[in-house]
Design a protein around this motif. Sequence first.
Motif, PDB file in Angstrom:
ATOM      1  N   THR A  11       0.808  -1.224   0.000  1.00 33.62           N
ATOM      2  CA  THR A  11       0.000   0.000   0.000  1.00 33.62           C
ATOM      3  C   THR A  11       0.841   1.274   0.000  1.00 33.62           C
ATOM      4  N   ASP A  12       0.210   2.391  -0.411  1.00 38.48           N
ATOM      5  CA  ASP A  12       0.898   3.697  -0.493  1.00 38.48           C
ATOM      6  C   ASP A  12       0.023   4.803   0.118  1.00 38.48           C
ATOM      7  N   PRO A  13      -0.352   4.704   1.416  1.00 38.65           N
ATOM      8  CA  PRO A  13      -1.358   5.634   1.970  1.00 38.65           C
ATOM      9  C   PRO A  13      -0.946   7.098   1.836  1.00 38.65           C
ATOM     10  N   GLN A  15      -5.335   8.589   1.622  1.00 33.03           N
ATOM     11  CA  GLN A  15      -6.534   8.496   2.451  1.00 33.03           C
ATOM     12  C   GLN A  15      -7.367   7.263   2.118  1.00 33.03           C
ATOM     13  N   ASP A  16      -7.512   6.913   0.836  1.00 33.80           N
ATOM     14  CA  ASP A  16      -8.349   5.742   0.524  1.00 33.80           C
ATOM     15  C   ASP A  16      -7.645   4.455   0.918  1.00 33.80           C
ATOM     16  N   ASP A  17      -6.312   4.423   0.783  1.00 38.16           N
ATOM     17  CA  ASP A  17      -5.559   3.280   1.329  1.00 38.16           C
ATOM     18  C   ASP A  17      -5.798   3.175   2.833  1.00 38.16           C
ATOM     19  N   ALA A  18      -5.832   4.344   3.498  1.00 40.07           N
ATOM     20  CA  ALA A  18      -5.976   4.358   4.954  1.00 40.07           C
ATOM     21  C   ALA A  18      -7.291   3.711   5.385  1.00 40.07           C
ATOM     22  N   VAL A  84      -3.821  15.284  -4.948  1.00 43.17           N
ATOM     23  CA  VAL A  84      -5.049  14.638  -4.444  1.00 43.17           C
ATOM     24  C   VAL A  84      -4.978  14.470  -2.931  1.00 43.17           C
ATOM     25  N   HIS A  85      -3.843  13.961  -2.444  1.00 44.81           N
ATOM     26  CA  HIS A  85      -3.770  13.480  -1.055  1.00 44.81           C
ATOM     27  C   HIS A  85      -3.160  14.476  -0.072  1.00 44.81           C
ATOM     28  N   GLY A  86      -2.632  15.613  -0.607  1.00 44.81           N
ATOM     29  CA  GLY A  86      -1.949  16.575   0.256  1.00 44.81           C
ATOM     30  C   GLY A  86      -0.495  16.186   0.435  1.00 44.81           C
ATOM     31  N   THR A 127      -3.039  -5.462  -3.287  1.00 41.04           N
ATOM     32  CA  THR A 127      -2.248  -4.286  -3.653  1.00 41.04           C
ATOM     33  C   THR A 127      -3.172  -3.087  -3.791  1.00 41.04           C
ATOM     34  N   LEU A 128      -2.762  -2.012  -3.112  1.00 41.87           N
ATOM     35  CA  LEU A 128      -3.550  -0.768  -3.085  1.00 41.87           C
ATOM     36  C   LEU A 128      -2.761   0.371  -3.721  1.00 41.87           C
ATOM     37  N   GLY A 129      -1.623   0.054  -4.304  1.00 45.56           N
ATOM     38  CA  GLY A 129      -0.771   1.085  -4.900  1.00 45.56           C
ATOM     39  C   GLY A 129      -0.106   0.531  -6.149  1.00 45.56           C
ATOM     40  N   GLY A 162      -8.983   6.428 -17.987  1.00 42.20           N
ATOM     41  CA  GLY A 162      -8.011   6.612 -16.912  1.00 42.20           C
ATOM     42  C   GLY A 162      -8.340   7.785 -16.019  1.00 42.20           C
ATOM     43  N   ASN A 163      -7.573   7.915 -14.903  1.00 43.77           N
ATOM     44  CA  ASN A 163      -7.744   9.098 -14.053  1.00 43.77           C
ATOM     45  C   ASN A 163      -6.460   9.916 -13.953  1.00 43.77           C
ATOM     46  N   THR A 164      -5.371   9.400 -14.533  1.00 49.17           N
ATOM     47  CA  THR A 164      -4.099  10.119 -14.473  1.00 49.17           C
ATOM     48  C   THR A 164      -3.703  10.594 -15.862  1.00 49.17           C
ATOM     49  N   ALA A 168      -4.848   5.890 -18.592  1.00 44.55           N
ATOM     50  CA  ALA A 168      -4.268   5.106 -17.493  1.00 44.55           C
ATOM     51  C   ALA A 168      -4.735   5.563 -16.112  1.00 44.55           C
ATOM     52  N   GLU A 169      -4.982   4.585 -15.291  1.00 40.93           N
ATOM     53  CA  GLU A 169      -5.291   4.795 -13.867  1.00 40.93           C
ATOM     54  C   GLU A 169      -3.952   4.998 -13.138  1.00 40.93           C
ATOM     55  N   PHE A 170      -3.965   5.694 -11.998  1.00 36.25           N
ATOM     56  CA  PHE A 170      -2.736   6.092 -11.302  1.00 36.25           C
ATOM     57  C   PHE A 170      -1.799   4.912 -10.992  1.00 36.25           C
ATOM     58  N   ASN A 171      -2.292   3.878 -10.341  1.00 38.28           N
ATOM     59  CA  ASN A 171      -1.396   2.794  -9.900  1.00 38.28           C
ATOM     60  C   ASN A 171      -0.705   2.122 -11.092  1.00 38.28           C
ATOM     61  N   MET A 172      -1.413   1.991 -12.189  1.00 42.08           N
ATOM     62  CA  MET A 172      -0.848   1.356 -13.378  1.00 42.08           C
ATOM     63  C   MET A 172       0.105   2.316 -14.098  1.00 42.08           C
ATOM     64  N   PRO A 193     -11.206  -2.034 -10.861  1.00 48.36           N
ATOM     65  CA  PRO A 193     -10.829  -0.898 -11.701  1.00 48.36           C
ATOM     66  C   PRO A 193     -11.664   0.340 -11.394  1.00 48.36           C
ATOM     67  N   LEU A 194     -11.359   1.412 -12.082  1.00 43.71           N
ATOM     68  CA  LEU A 194     -12.156   2.639 -11.940  1.00 43.71           C
ATOM     69  C   LEU A 194     -13.617   2.390 -12.304  1.00 43.71           C
ATOM     70  N   ASP A 195     -13.858   1.385 -13.162  1.00 45.03           N
ATOM     71  CA  ASP A 195     -15.247   1.073 -13.547  1.00 45.03           C
ATOM     72  C   ASP A 195     -16.101   0.732 -12.328  1.00 45.03           C
ATOM     73  N   LEU A 243     -14.164   6.104  -3.640  1.00 47.17           N
ATOM     74  CA  LEU A 243     -13.351   5.511  -2.565  1.00 47.17           C
ATOM     75  C   LEU A 243     -12.729   4.217  -3.117  1.00 47.17           C
ATOM     76  N   HIS A 244     -11.542   4.364  -3.729  1.00 43.38           N
ATOM     77  CA  HIS A 244     -10.974   3.273  -4.529  1.00 43.38           C
ATOM     78  C   HIS A 244     -10.533   2.052  -3.709  1.00 43.38           C
ATOM     79  N   ASP A 245      -9.496   2.247  -2.874  1.00 45.33           N
ATOM     80  CA  ASP A 245      -8.791   1.083  -2.318  1.00 45.33           C
ATOM     81  C   ASP A 245      -9.615   0.218  -1.360  1.00 45.33           C
ATOM     82  N   PRO A 246     -10.564   0.778  -0.613  1.00 49.17           N
ATOM     83  CA  PRO A 246     -11.349  -0.098   0.282  1.00 49.17           C
ATOM     84  C   PRO A 246     -12.163  -1.157  -0.468  1.00 49.17           C
TER      85      PRO A 246
HETATM   86  C1  BDR Z   1      -5.518   4.846  -6.901  1.00 48.94           C
HETATM   87  O1  BDR Z   1      -4.513   5.849  -6.955  1.00 48.94           O
HETATM   88  C2  BDR Z   1      -4.299   6.398  -5.686  1.00 48.94           C
HETATM   89  O2  BDR Z   1      -4.287   7.795  -5.736  1.00 48.94           O
HETATM   90  C3  BDR Z   1      -5.355   5.848  -4.775  1.00 48.94           C
HETATM   91  O3  BDR Z   1      -4.824   5.612  -3.481  1.00 48.94           O
HETATM   92  C4  BDR Z   1      -5.774   4.557  -5.448  1.00 48.94           C
HETATM   93  O4  BDR Z   1      -4.939   3.474  -5.056  1.00 48.94           O
HETATM   94  C5  BDR Z   1      -6.746   5.323  -7.656  1.00 48.94           C
HETATM   95  O5  BDR Z   1      -6.410   5.573  -8.988  1.00 48.94           O
END
Ligand code: BDR
Length: 314
Positions: A11-13, A15-18, A84-86, A127-129, A162-164, A168-172, A193-195, A243-246
């Motif tokens: 994980t890479d906290p 907030q959603d990882d948290a 996103v996370h500060g 895996t959350l990151g 994607g969101n990044t 592509a989604e961030f983790n990928m 996935p984001l879906d 709220l992705h990772d939960p």
């Molecule tokens: C993923 O990227 C991170 O910002 C979040 O913690 C989540 O794992 C969402 O794209």
Amino acid sequence: MKAARRLIIDTDPGQDDAVALLAALASPEELDILAITSVAGNVPLELTTKNCLALVELARRPEVPVYRGSIRPMVKKLVTAEYVHGPTGLDGSGLDDPELQAADGHAVDRMIDILMGAGDGEITVCTLGPLTNVGMAIAREPRVVPKIGELVMMGGGFFEGGNTTPAAEFNMFVDPHAAHIVFSSGVPIVMMPLDVTHKAFTDADRLRQFADLGTRAGASVAGMLDFYDRYDMEKFGAQGAPLHDPTVIAYLLAQELFSGKHVHVAIETSSPLTEGMTVVDWWGVTGMEPNALVMREIDADGFFDLLVERIGRL
Ligand code: BDR
Ligand code: CA
């Protein structure tokens, strides 16, 4: 009673990882967390490691070891997401610096040791990151692959894009090379996935339910999600944020909340335009063997009820 699943959480906290970690730490009957392994992602490694330790402390589970993992992706330069996370990764949580220390040894070594000491299919990896630590473990010791019964990950997106980057989604996106190693390894993958996660938005009522728990953990979750929401509220014009990772931990506790399809997923590693894209063969047009259960639907109310109930146990 069923024996608890033996689990590594990478994980890479964030907030959603948290929230994911807290829900897992609140569920010892179902989840036997052998190790939490940190990875660079949302913020640099020193912060993700520190945040893991602060969350273990908040959950009063100091016996769960945290191992410091990979400081950067396998090939690319690290990309982070403070926007996103500060700057701390856990802005809004109100948590102090932890007193707990990371355990000795590197996360990748510990992951390999745990897996090699287990029987086939005995260990679940979440895996959350970015997939750097797991990709490194498989590259260094391919015999770990059959030991993993299920790898449940938050990552990727197909119908949602994607969101990044648009693709592509961030983790990928952060570590597509590690993702390629994991997806082509033969490990049975469950992918959130984001879906799915774009159907699980927070809103004021859902945040209030955490605050109303009247506990330190509830207040911390409400505070961190309030901070985390602001970026996506602007982006999506919505009342909250996905709220992705939960979703990963919710799958382990209540699989019936999700539905999807076994399909083949490949990772783009070379195109500058689409690097990190999860190319999902949803309609089976390639004839490639499925390598992942890709989720597409979620019972969002059931998901938030489960999270509130679990965080309420802390
Ligand atoms: C993923 O990227 C991170 O910002 C979040 O913690 C989540 O794992 C969402 O794209
Ligand atoms: Ca994450």
